[in-house]
Scaffold this motif. Sequence first.
Motif, PDB file in Angstrom:
ATOM      1  N   GLY A 182       0.791  -1.231   0.000  1.00  0.00           N
ATOM      2  CA  GLY A 182       0.000   0.000   0.000  1.00  0.00           C
ATOM      3  C   GLY A 182       0.814   1.268   0.000  1.00  0.00           C
ATOM      4  O   GLY A 182       0.258   2.366   0.133  1.00  0.00           O
ATOM      5  N   VAL A 184       2.031   2.818  -2.333  1.00  0.00           N
ATOM      6  CA  VAL A 184       1.762   3.656  -3.503  1.00  0.00           C
ATOM      7  C   VAL A 184       0.540   4.553  -3.341  1.00  0.00           C
ATOM      8  O   VAL A 184       0.300   5.433  -4.174  1.00  0.00           O
ATOM      9  CB  VAL A 184       1.578   2.778  -4.762  1.00  0.00           C
ATOM     10  CG1 VAL A 184       2.840   2.001  -5.054  1.00  0.00           C
ATOM     11  CG2 VAL A 184       0.392   1.827  -4.593  1.00  0.00           C
ATOM     12  N   VAL A 185      -0.257   4.345  -2.301  1.00  0.00           N
ATOM     13  CA  VAL A 185      -1.522   5.066  -2.192  1.00  0.00           C
ATOM     14  C   VAL A 185      -1.330   6.525  -1.807  1.00  0.00           C
ATOM     15  O   VAL A 185      -2.194   7.362  -2.107  1.00  0.00           O
ATOM     16  CB  VAL A 185      -2.473   4.375  -1.184  1.00  0.00           C
ATOM     17  CG1 VAL A 185      -2.810   2.968  -1.650  1.00  0.00           C
ATOM     18  CG2 VAL A 185      -1.864   4.360   0.209  1.00  0.00           C
ATOM     19  N   LEU A 241      -8.433  -4.349  -3.153  1.00  0.00           N
ATOM     20  CA  LEU A 241      -7.249  -3.491  -3.053  1.00  0.00           C
ATOM     21  C   LEU A 241      -6.701  -3.123  -4.428  1.00  0.00           C
ATOM     22  O   LEU A 241      -6.255  -1.988  -4.641  1.00  0.00           O
ATOM     23  CB  LEU A 241      -6.167  -4.201  -2.234  1.00  0.00           C
ATOM     24  CG  LEU A 241      -6.458  -4.412  -0.751  1.00  0.00           C
ATOM     25  CD1 LEU A 241      -5.373  -5.265  -0.115  1.00  0.00           C
ATOM     26  CD2 LEU A 241      -6.561  -3.068  -0.030  1.00  0.00           C
ATOM     27  N   SER A 242      -6.727  -4.088  -5.342  1.00  0.00           N
ATOM     28  CA  SER A 242      -6.159  -3.828  -6.665  1.00  0.00           C
ATOM     29  C   SER A 242      -6.948  -2.744  -7.400  1.00  0.00           C
ATOM     30  O   SER A 242      -6.371  -1.962  -8.164  1.00  0.00           O
ATOM     31  CB  SER A 242      -6.138  -5.117  -7.494  1.00  0.00           C
ATOM     32  OG  SER A 242      -7.446  -5.564  -7.813  1.00  0.00           O
ATOM     33  N   LYS A 244      -8.308  -0.179  -6.051  1.00  0.00           N
ATOM     34  CA  LYS A 244      -7.925   1.104  -5.473  1.00  0.00           C
ATOM     35  C   LYS A 244      -6.500   1.511  -5.871  1.00  0.00           C
ATOM     36  O   LYS A 244      -6.199   2.708  -5.924  1.00  0.00           O
ATOM     37  CB  LYS A 244      -8.026   1.041  -3.943  1.00  0.00           C
ATOM     38  CG  LYS A 244      -9.423   0.776  -3.418  1.00  0.00           C
ATOM     39  CD  LYS A 244      -9.412   0.668  -1.901  1.00  0.00           C
ATOM     40  CE  LYS A 244     -10.810   0.405  -1.352  1.00  0.00           C
ATOM     41  NZ  LYS A 244     -10.806   0.261   0.140  1.00  0.00           N
ATOM     42  N   ARG A 245      -5.660   0.515  -6.127  1.00  0.00           N
ATOM     43  CA  ARG A 245      -4.241   0.811  -6.328  1.00  0.00           C
ATOM     44  C   ARG A 245      -3.777   0.731  -7.776  1.00  0.00           C
ATOM     45  O   ARG A 245      -2.636   1.100  -8.081  1.00  0.00           O
ATOM     46  CB  ARG A 245      -3.400  -0.161  -5.492  1.00  0.00           C
ATOM     47  CG  ARG A 245      -3.670  -0.111  -4.006  1.00  0.00           C
ATOM     48  CD  ARG A 245      -2.927  -1.209  -3.272  1.00  0.00           C
ATOM     49  NE  ARG A 245      -3.169  -1.198  -1.842  1.00  0.00           N
ATOM     50  CZ  ARG A 245      -2.687  -2.109  -0.997  1.00  0.00           C
ATOM     51  NH1 ARG A 245      -1.949  -3.117  -1.473  1.00  0.00           N
ATOM     52  NH2 ARG A 245      -2.945  -2.020   0.286  1.00  0.00           N
ATOM     53  N   SER A 248      -2.273   3.812  -9.264  1.00  0.00           N
ATOM     54  CA  SER A 248      -1.009   4.170  -8.617  1.00  0.00           C
ATOM     55  C   SER A 248       0.136   3.285  -9.096  1.00  0.00           C
ATOM     56  O   SER A 248       1.239   3.769  -9.364  1.00  0.00           O
ATOM     57  CB  SER A 248      -1.152   4.058  -7.092  1.00  0.00           C
ATOM     58  OG  SER A 248      -2.117   4.966  -6.599  1.00  0.00           O
ATOM     59  N   TYR A 249      -0.128   1.996  -9.219  1.00  0.00           N
ATOM     60  CA  TYR A 249       0.911   1.088  -9.710  1.00  0.00           C
ATOM     61  C   TYR A 249       1.342   1.461 -11.125  1.00  0.00           C
ATOM     62  O   TYR A 249       2.500   1.279 -11.505  1.00  0.00           O
ATOM     63  CB  TYR A 249       0.411  -0.356  -9.691  1.00  0.00           C
ATOM     64  CG  TYR A 249       0.317  -0.978  -8.309  1.00  0.00           C
ATOM     65  CD1 TYR A 249       1.327  -0.786  -7.379  1.00  0.00           C
ATOM     66  CD2 TYR A 249      -0.778  -1.765  -7.952  1.00  0.00           C
ATOM     67  CE1 TYR A 249       1.234  -1.351  -6.110  1.00  0.00           C
ATOM     68  CE2 TYR A 249      -0.869  -2.341  -6.691  1.00  0.00           C
ATOM     69  CZ  TYR A 249       0.138  -2.125  -5.775  1.00  0.00           C
ATOM     70  OH  TYR A 249       0.060  -2.690  -4.521  1.00  0.00           O
TER      71      TYR A 249
END
Length: 301
Positions: A182, A184-185, A241-242, A244-245, A248-249
Motif C-alpha cells: 500500500g 503507492v496510495v 485493493l487492486s 484502489k491501487r 497508482s501502480y
Amino acid sequence: MEAAACGPALQFPPPVRLNGNGGRQSDRLPSPRRSNLRLVTVRDSRRKPEFLRQRKPPVGLLQSRECSQVVPALEAGCLRASSNGNWLLKTKAQEVSLCLDGRSIFLVGMMGSGKTTVGKILSEALGYTFVDSDKYVEQAIGQDSVTQIFKQRGECIFRDYESDALRKLSFTPQQVVATGGGAVVRPINWKYIKQGVSVFLDVPLDALARRIAAVGTASRPLLHFESGDPYTQAFVGLFTLSKKRAESYASADVKVSILDLAANLGVEDVLDVTPKAIAIEVLVQIEKFLQGNDVSRRMFP
C-alpha cells in the motif's frame, strides 16, 4: 556516461529456425529429425554451446546476426538451469549497473508479488543493499510485525511511519527497496520512490491468492475476514485493493508482467516462474527504461 554505453538488452522473442544460409526460414522450431538445432533444456543444460562455456563472450558475439537469432531460443531453456541462470543474471547486472550509476531500485506491487525475494536476488547481483520497508517501519516503531502495528496503532500511524521511512531511504544510493503493497496510495511517497527507478511486479490476482492462501492470511491485516476459506478471503481482499491501487501502480517507471514472462518461458503456471528469471527480466526492463529516457547518469549529494 551515455546510455549507449550500456550492453545490449537480453530479449526473449519467439524462437526461430535458420535455413542453410543462416537466414530466417520460419517461426517454428524444427523437429529433431529435420535439423541438428536443439534447445538447451534442464536435462541437457550440461551440454552448453561453445559461447556459453566461455568465461567471457567474444567481442561482438551478441551483436552478430546468427547469434541474435539463436541466443533467445537458448535462453528460454537456460533460465531453468541454475548455472546458466546465474551467468545471465550476473552478466545483465553488470550491464545495468553502468546505466543505474548508483540509482536505487524501488519494487512496488501487491502483497505476495515476490518483492522481497526478487529484491534480495537483485541486490546481491548488483552489489546493492537490500531493504524491506515494512521491516524498516517495524524496527522504527519497535513492533514485531505490521499486523501488530495495525491492531495497536492503526493503519494511519503505520502509513505515516512508512512515508518517513521512504523519505529517508530515498537519500541513500545503491539500494534495492521492497516497499509495502500500500505504499503507492500516498502521492507523497512517489516523490521519494521516484528518486530511484520504480518497478511494478504485476502478478495475476489468482496466483497471488493461491500463494497467500498457502501460508494463511493471519499476517495480512487487510485480508483478514471473519468468514470464507483462505483462498476466497485472499482473492476478495486482493481484488478490492487492486481496484484502489491500479492507477497508482501504473505510475511506476517499469512494469514487469509475470504473466507475459511465463508465456515467453513456456511456463504454464505463473507461480512456477523462478524469482531468478523475474530478477533478470527486471534488469532487462530497467535497462530499456534508462536507455529510452536518457537518464543513465544521476549524481547523488
